[in-house]
Motif scaffolding. Structure first.
Motif, short mmCIF file in Angstrom:
data_model
loop_
_atom_site.label_atom_id
_atom_site.label_comp_id
_atom_site.label_asym_id
_atom_site.label_seq_id
_atom_site.Cartn_x
_atom_site.Cartn_y
_atom_site.Cartn_z
N ARG A 1 0.84 -1.20 0.00
CA ARG A 1 0.00 0.00 0.00
C ARG A 1 0.88 1.26 0.00
N ALA A 2 1.92 1.24 0.82
CA ALA A 2 2.83 2.38 0.85
C ALA A 2 3.65 2.47 -0.43
N LEU A 3 4.08 1.32 -0.95
CA LEU A 3 4.87 1.30 -2.18
C LEU A 3 4.09 1.92 -3.35
N PHE A 4 2.84 1.58 -3.49
CA PHE A 4 2.06 2.05 -4.63
C PHE A 4 1.53 3.48 -4.44
N ASN A 5 1.25 3.85 -3.19
CA ASN A 5 0.60 5.14 -2.96
C ASN A 5 1.54 6.26 -2.54
N ARG A 6 2.62 5.91 -1.81
CA ARG A 6 3.48 6.97 -1.27
C ARG A 6 4.90 6.96 -1.84
N TRP A 7 5.38 5.77 -2.21
CA TRP A 7 6.78 5.68 -2.61
C TRP A 7 6.96 5.69 -4.13
N SER A 8 5.89 5.87 -4.90
CA SER A 8 6.00 5.90 -6.36
C SER A 8 4.83 6.70 -6.92
N SER A 9 4.97 7.07 -8.19
CA SER A 9 3.91 7.83 -8.85
C SER A 9 2.77 6.89 -9.24
N PRO A 10 1.53 7.44 -9.35
CA PRO A 10 0.37 6.58 -9.63
C PRO A 10 0.45 5.83 -10.96
N ASP A 11 1.19 6.40 -11.93
CA ASP A 11 1.24 5.73 -13.24
C ASP A 11 2.40 4.73 -13.36
N ASN A 12 3.14 4.55 -12.28
CA ASN A 12 4.24 3.60 -12.30
C ASN A 12 3.70 2.17 -12.35
N ARG A 13 4.32 1.31 -13.16
CA ARG A 13 3.86 -0.08 -13.29
C ARG A 13 4.93 -1.10 -12.88
N LEU A 14 6.20 -0.75 -13.04
CA LEU A 14 7.28 -1.69 -12.76
C LEU A 14 7.92 -1.36 -11.41
N TYR A 15 8.06 -2.39 -10.58
CA TYR A 15 8.61 -2.19 -9.23
C TYR A 15 9.71 -3.21 -8.99
N GLU A 16 10.91 -2.70 -8.80
CA GLU A 16 12.06 -3.57 -8.46
C GLU A 16 12.12 -3.72 -6.95
N ILE A 17 12.13 -4.96 -6.46
CA ILE A 17 12.19 -5.21 -5.01
C ILE A 17 13.44 -6.02 -4.72
N PRO A 18 14.39 -5.44 -3.99
CA PRO A 18 15.66 -6.14 -3.73
C PRO A 18 15.56 -7.06 -2.50
N ASN A 19 16.59 -7.87 -2.35
CA ASN A 19 16.82 -8.66 -1.14
C ASN A 19 15.68 -9.64 -0.82
#
Length: 572
Positions: free
Chosen positions: A44-62
Motif C-alpha cells: 500500500r505504501a509502495l504504490f501510494n506513497r513511494w511511487s507515482s500513480p502511473d508507475n507499473r514496474l517495481y524492483e524489489i531487492p533482497n
C-alpha cells in the motif's frame, strides 16, 4: 478460496487487467495493485506513497523469486505452503512486507516443529522480529522441557550469558530438582571456560540454592575449579550457606517465599481437591496443592453447587464436575470450569443420576461408571464427548457398583471394589473401548468400598476403603501383564471415600473418613522410597471429595501459591 478470489487469481495468471509488475532477481510477476494492497501495508505504501500513480514496474531487492511468488500467490489465494526449507526466509520476508497471514502460517508451522533440540534456535530467531506470540511459545516450550534441553541440546551451549540468565531466573522454569539448573550452568561454563568464567557468580545468583542439599553444593564447589577460584562466587556461596542454614532452622511457610534462596518455581501441574462432605453437608470448596511450594491454596469461587460423592475430570483445559449429591438429590448434572477464563458452564447431563460415581478420562472421552441413582446401585456406564456435548451409553459392567473407583492404563479402563447394595466388593473388571466389552479380572485381596484406585508406575493401585467392618490402611497393586495383585506398604492413616491422584511421581491420598470423622490429612507414597509420608493438611476436613491433576496451563500461576517478584539485589 472464494469465488471472487478465484476470478482475480485467474486474471493474474492470464496477465489481464494487471497494473503492476513486481521484478525480483530478473523474474517478473504480474499483479493487481488493489489485491496486493489488501494483503500488505508495505505494498500500500509502495504504490501510494513511494511511487507515482502511473508507475507499473517495481524492483524489489533482497528477496528471492521463489518467496516473492509465494507472497503474491498468498495475496490472491490466502494460502501458503510452508516447509522446513522455506519457513525462515518466508517468515523474514512476510515480516518485512507485513503480511500477517503468512507470519501466522509460519508461526503455526514453527510451533508444530518445536523440539528440545531446536526450541532455542526458534526462540532466538523470532527475537529479531516483532511477532511475540511464537517467540513466547518457543520460550515456554524451552522452560517446560528445560531438563532435556540442558542435557542434550547443542543450541544450549550457544546461549549468551544474558539469555541463560533470562531462562534460569524464570519462576516458570520446570525442573524436578533445582540441582538440574545448577548443573546446567556448570555445563554451559565448561564449554568455554576462560570466556565464561566471569559470568558464573551472576548465574549462580539465579539458582534457588536453598532448595538443594547443602552437602551437594559444597562438594560441587570443591570439585569445580572455576567456582573455587572466583572470589565473587565464594562470597556468594558462603552467604548462600548462611541463609540456607537460617531458612532450614525455621518453620518455612508461604510468607518466606520472598527469600530468594527459598523461592520455589512454579509447578508444571497442580492437584485440585474439589467439593466433598464437610461438617453436616456438602461443600463447594476448592483447594489446590502446589507441589513445589508444598502447600494448599484455596480457590475462591461460589458458582459451583455444593456436592459430594461426585467425580472430577480434567480435559482440554477444563475441569468437569460429574454427578454426586447436593444434600437432597442425586445428580445427573455436569458442570465445566474453564481454567483459562475462570468461567462456568453447565454441559449436557448424564443419562442417569449418579452419586458415588466413578469418573475417568480415556482417549478424549470422559467416562462415568456405576454409582447410585437414589434407588439402585448401577451397573450402567456412559461416556461424554466434549466436541459434541453428548453422553452416550456404553456396555454395562458385570456387577452393580457404587463407591468404587476407576482408572486407565494402556488404553483400558479398570474399576475396582465398591458396594452392590448388599456387600462390599473385592471384584474388579476392565473395559476395552474398541470392543465395548467389560471383562472380570483377578479379585483384590480385600473387600474395598469407598476405595481409591489410580494408575502409578505401570500398575493399578487399590488403596484404603471400607471392608464392611473397618476402614483400611492397606494398599495393593495390580499387574495387568500377570493378572495378579501384590500387597504394597500401608498408609499411615485409615481412610475411605478420599481423593486420590498422582503428581510429581508420587501417589497422593487426600482427606476421607477415618471411621470416626472426616479428615484434613493428606499423605503421599513414593514407589522409589517404598513408604508413605505426611503432606501438609488441607484447610478443611472432608470426605466424598474428588481430586484431579491439572497441567499444561499458561496461567498456572493463578492456581499456585503466590510468588513475589525477585531481583538480583535481593541476594545482596
Amino acid at each position: 478460496m472464494s469465488t471472487s478470489s478465484s476470478v482475480y487469481n485467474e486474471l493474474r495468471l492470464k496477465k489481464q487487467l494487471c497494473d503492476a509488475v513486481i521484478r525480483v532477481d530478473n523474474a517478473e510477476f504480474h499483479a493487481h495493485k488493489v489485491i496486493l494492497c489488501n494483503c500488505s501495508t508495505y505494498f500500500r505504501a509502495l504504490f501510494n506513497r513511494w511511487s507515482s500513480p502511473d508507475n507499473r514496474l517495481y524492483e524489489i531487492p533482497n528477496v528471492s523469486a521463489e518467496v516473492m511468488k509465494l507472497v503474491i500467490e498468498f495475496a490472491y489465494t490466502n494460502f501458503v505452503p510452508v516447509t522446513h526449507e522455506n519457513v525462515q526466509e518466508l517468515f523474514v520476508t512476510a515480516d518485512r512486507f507485513n503480511v500477517m497471514g503468512i507470519i501466522e502460517a509460519c508461526s503455526d508451522f514453527l510451533e508444530e516443529q518445536l523440539t528440545p533440540h531446536n526450541c532455542i534456535g526458534i526462540w532466538r530467531f523470532t527475537d529479531s522480529y516483532y511477532y511475540p506470540e511464537i517467540k513466547n511459545k518457543a520460550f515456554r516450550f524451552l522452560l517446560n522441557h528445560f531438563e532435556e534441553v540442558a542435557a542434550t541440546s547443542e543450541e544450549f551451549l550457544l546461549l549468551s550469558a544474558q539469555e541463560l540468565c533470562k531462562i534460569i531466573e524464570s519462576d516458570q522454569l520446570i525442573v524436578k530438582k533445582e540441582k538440574t539448573v545448577f548443573e546446567a550452568i556448570l555445563r554451559w561454563v565448561s564449554d568455554s571456560t576462560e570466556e565464561r568464567r566471569e559470568h558464573i557468580s551472576l548465574l549462580l545468583s539465579k539458582v534457588r540454592l536453598a532448595l538443594m542439599p547443602p552437602e551437594y553444593v559444597m562438594k560441587s564447589v570443591d570439585d569445580n575449579e572455576v567456582m573455587k577460584s572466583s572470589e565473587e562466587c565464594r562470597t556468594l556461596l558462603r552467604r548462600a550457606m548462611e541463609n540456607m542454614l537460617d531458612i532450614r532452622t525455621k518453620d518455612l511457610s508461604s510468607s518466606d517465599f520472598c527469600h530468594p534462596l527459598a523461592h520455589p518455581r512454579l509447578p508444571a501441574a497442580v492437584l485440585f481437591a474439589i467439593g466433598g462432605w464437610s461438617g453436616h453437608s456438602p461443600t463447594n470448596r476448592i483447594e489446590v496443592y502446589d507441589v513445589c511450594a508444598d502447600c494448599w491454596v484455596e480457590i475462591c469461587d461460589n458458582e459451583l453447587t455444593p456436592r459430594a460423592y461426585h467425580g472430577t475430570a480434567f480435559l482440554n483445559g477444563s475441569v468437569y464436575f460429574v454427578g454426586g449429591i447436593d444434600n437432597i438429590h442425586q445428580l445427573s448434572t455436569v458442570k465445566r470450569f474453564d481454567l483459562d477464563t475462570h468461567t462456568w458452564q453447565e454441559v449436557a447431563p448424564m443419562h442417569s443420576r449418579r452419586c458415588y460415581v466413578c469418573v475417568t478420562v480415556l482417549d478424549g472421552y470422559i467416562y462415568a461408571v456405576g454409582g447410585h441413582d437414589g434407588h439402585n446401585r448401577l451397573s450402567t456406564a456412559e461416556r461424554y464427548k466434549p466436541r459434541t456435548n453428548q453422553w452416550t451409553l456404553i456396555a454395562s459392567m458385570n456387577t452393580q457398583r457404587s463407591d468404587a473407583c476407576c482408572t486407565t492404563l494402556h488404553g483400558k479402563m479398570y474399576i475396582c471394589g465398591g458396594f452392590n447394595g448388599n456387600e462390599c466388593l473385592l471384584t474388579a473388571e476392565s473395559y476395552i473401548p474398541e470392543t465395548n466389552q467389560w471383562t472380570m479380572i483377578a479379585a483384590m485381596g480385600n473387600r474395598r468400598s469407598g476405595i481409591g484406585v489410580i494408575t502409578y508406575a505401570g500398575y493399578v493401585f487399590a488403596v484404603g476403603g471400607f471392608d464392611g467392618t473397618t476402614r483400611l490402611r492397606t494398599a495393593e497393586a495390580y499387574n495387568p501383564d500377570t493378572d495378579t495383585w501384590s500387597d504394597m506398604p500401608s498408609m499411615v492413616q485409615r481412610r475411605s471415600n478420599f481423593g486420590i491422584a498422582v503428581i510429581d511421581d508420587r501417589l497422593f491420598v487426600v482427606g476421607g473418613f477415618n471411621g470416626f470423622s472426616t479428615t484434613v490429612g493428606v499423605e503421599s507414597y513414593n514407589i522409589g522410597a517404598d513408604h508413605w509420608s505426611y503432606v501438609p493438611d488441607m484447610k478443611i476436613s472432608r470426605s466424598g471429595l474428588s481430586c484431579c491433576v491439572v497441567y499444561g496451563l499458561t496461567n498456572i500461576a493463578e492456581y499456585a501459591a503466590p510468588r513475589p517478584s525477585l531481583h538480583v539485589s535481593d541476594m545482596e
